[in-house]
Motif scaffolding. Structure first.
Motif, short mmCIF file in Angstrom:
data_model
loop_
_atom_site.label_atom_id
_atom_site.label_comp_id
_atom_site.label_asym_id
_atom_site.label_seq_id
_atom_site.Cartn_x
_atom_site.Cartn_y
_atom_site.Cartn_z
N ARG A 117 0.83 -1.20 0.00
CA ARG A 117 0.00 0.00 0.00
C ARG A 117 0.87 1.26 0.00
NH1 ARG A 117 -3.94 -1.93 4.85
NH2 ARG A 117 -5.41 -3.17 3.62
N PRO A 118 0.39 2.33 -0.64
CA PRO A 118 1.13 3.60 -0.55
C PRO A 118 1.00 4.19 0.85
CG PRO A 118 -0.93 3.91 -1.73
CD PRO A 118 -0.79 2.43 -1.50
N GLY A 119 1.96 5.01 1.21
CA GLY A 119 1.90 5.71 2.48
C GLY A 119 2.39 4.87 3.64
N PRO A 120 2.67 5.52 4.76
CA PRO A 120 3.15 4.79 5.95
C PRO A 120 2.03 3.98 6.58
CG PRO A 120 2.80 7.11 6.46
CD PRO A 120 2.61 6.98 4.98
N PRO A 121 2.37 2.89 7.25
CA PRO A 121 1.34 2.08 7.91
C PRO A 121 0.74 2.82 9.10
CG PRO A 121 3.52 1.24 8.43
CD PRO A 121 3.71 2.31 7.39
#
Length: 324
Positions: free
Chosen positions: A35-39
């Motif tokens: 997934r894009p972005g930080p968790p």
């Protein structure tokens, strides 16, 4: 951060990556790996299987073996480094992990991949810590299409990032009108005046930008200058159409923009006199897709976009054809 983290994430879901197989995903789905972005994490949020995690998590093993997940790269290419991020996994992370890669062109099913793949180790079995982003440089210079993440013996990984240089199949691009600046075709931003809010490579990413963060946006200039970036094209060629898209940039679009080109086979990039105009300084509108037909038929390897004085751009497209 090491240099390889500035290169595109070849596995990113928004770049066409997919987790095509995993032997187990009992607690958290495999798709979260890319997934894009930080968790993200919200404590004390429980579902039927326990605490909800933004990542991939397998069951507790009670038998020999290890767990694995296979990612088909959205942008095949040369892998320069891998990030295995165990963010938020503190008591349930795998103590060790490794990574392998292979090249299988075409769209293969997991079964066909199992038959055809010749896996090569690119990250040896290495110790992991909980709630930590682990960076591993990769030295193998070959082009790969798939990566397999192995965790020993089980546990959770929030994100897998596969940074590298895009290497498309040139036989597919030959003879066609294509976007010579596109990341997926091998284009890459190699220089930029400012990337305060977001990476300049966003501007040549696949698809449309859904918000300002998915484009390129600079800080506000106070010095009377202007911002710019330089794109190394997929290969030498000619550009017939330029598209400058300010979608989602309502109050921070540039006022104007211009384009120029150069053939780096004939002159050095720092030779200001060698750059030739493609698009004269032209007014832009906010939140608008602008398309311009270009008159130049000169061969070029790099393009320079100047925006005046600052602001952002959702996408830059340079449609043309590769030189023979």
């Amino acid at each position: 951060m090491t240099d390889f983290t500035r290169l595109p994430d070849l596995a990113l879901r928004t770049y066409g990556g997919a987790v095509v197989a995993a032997n187990d995903e009992s607690f958290a789905e495999r798709e979260a790996l890319i997934r894009p972005g930080p968790p993200s994490f919200q404590p004390h949020t429980f579902g039927a299987k326990g605490q909800l995690y933004d990542g991939w998590e397998t069951r507790r093993r009670r038998e020999p073996g290890h767990d694995w997940a296979i990612v088909r790269l959205g942008l095949p290419g040369v892998i320069r480094g891998i990030v295995i991020d165990t963010a938020w996994f503190k008591g349930n992370y795998p103590p060790h992990a490794s990574a392998e890669a292979c090249t299988v062109d075409g769209l293969s099913t997991p079964g066909e991949l199992a038959e055809r793949a010749d896996w090569v180790e690119i990250v040896p079995t290495s110790a992991l810590k909980g709630d930590t982003a682990h960076l591993f440089e990769v030295a193998d210079p070959r082009r790969f299409t798939h990566v397999r993440l192995n965790i020993f013996p089980d546990g959770g990984v929030a994100r897998l990032r596969v940074h590298g240089e895009v290497v498309p199949d040139p036989t597919f691009l030959s003879g066609l009108t294509v976007d010579l600046a596109a990341l997926e075709n091998g284009g890459l931003v190699i220089a930029c005046s400012d990337e305060f809010y977001s990476s300049p490579n966003n501007v040549i990413a696949p698809g449309l930008s859904r918000n300002q963060a998915e484009g390129w946006e600079t800080a506000r200039r106070r010095d009377g200058g202007n911002d710019w970036l330089v794109v190394a094209l997929a290969g030498a060629g000619t550009v017939a159409v330029a598209e400058l898209d300010t979608t989602n940039l309502v109050f921070n679009a540039p006022g104007w923009a211009s384009l120029s080109g150069i053939d780096a086979g004939e002159a050095a990039l720092d030779d200001g006199e060698a750059w030739f105009p493609l698009l004269a300084r032209t007014r832009l509108q906010p939140d608008t897709r602008h398309r311009f037909r270009l008159d130049s038929d000169r061969r070029m390897t790099h393009a320079r976009l100047d925006i005046y004085p600052d602001g952002g751009l959702g996408r830059l497209r340079l449609l043309g054809s590769l030189a023979p």
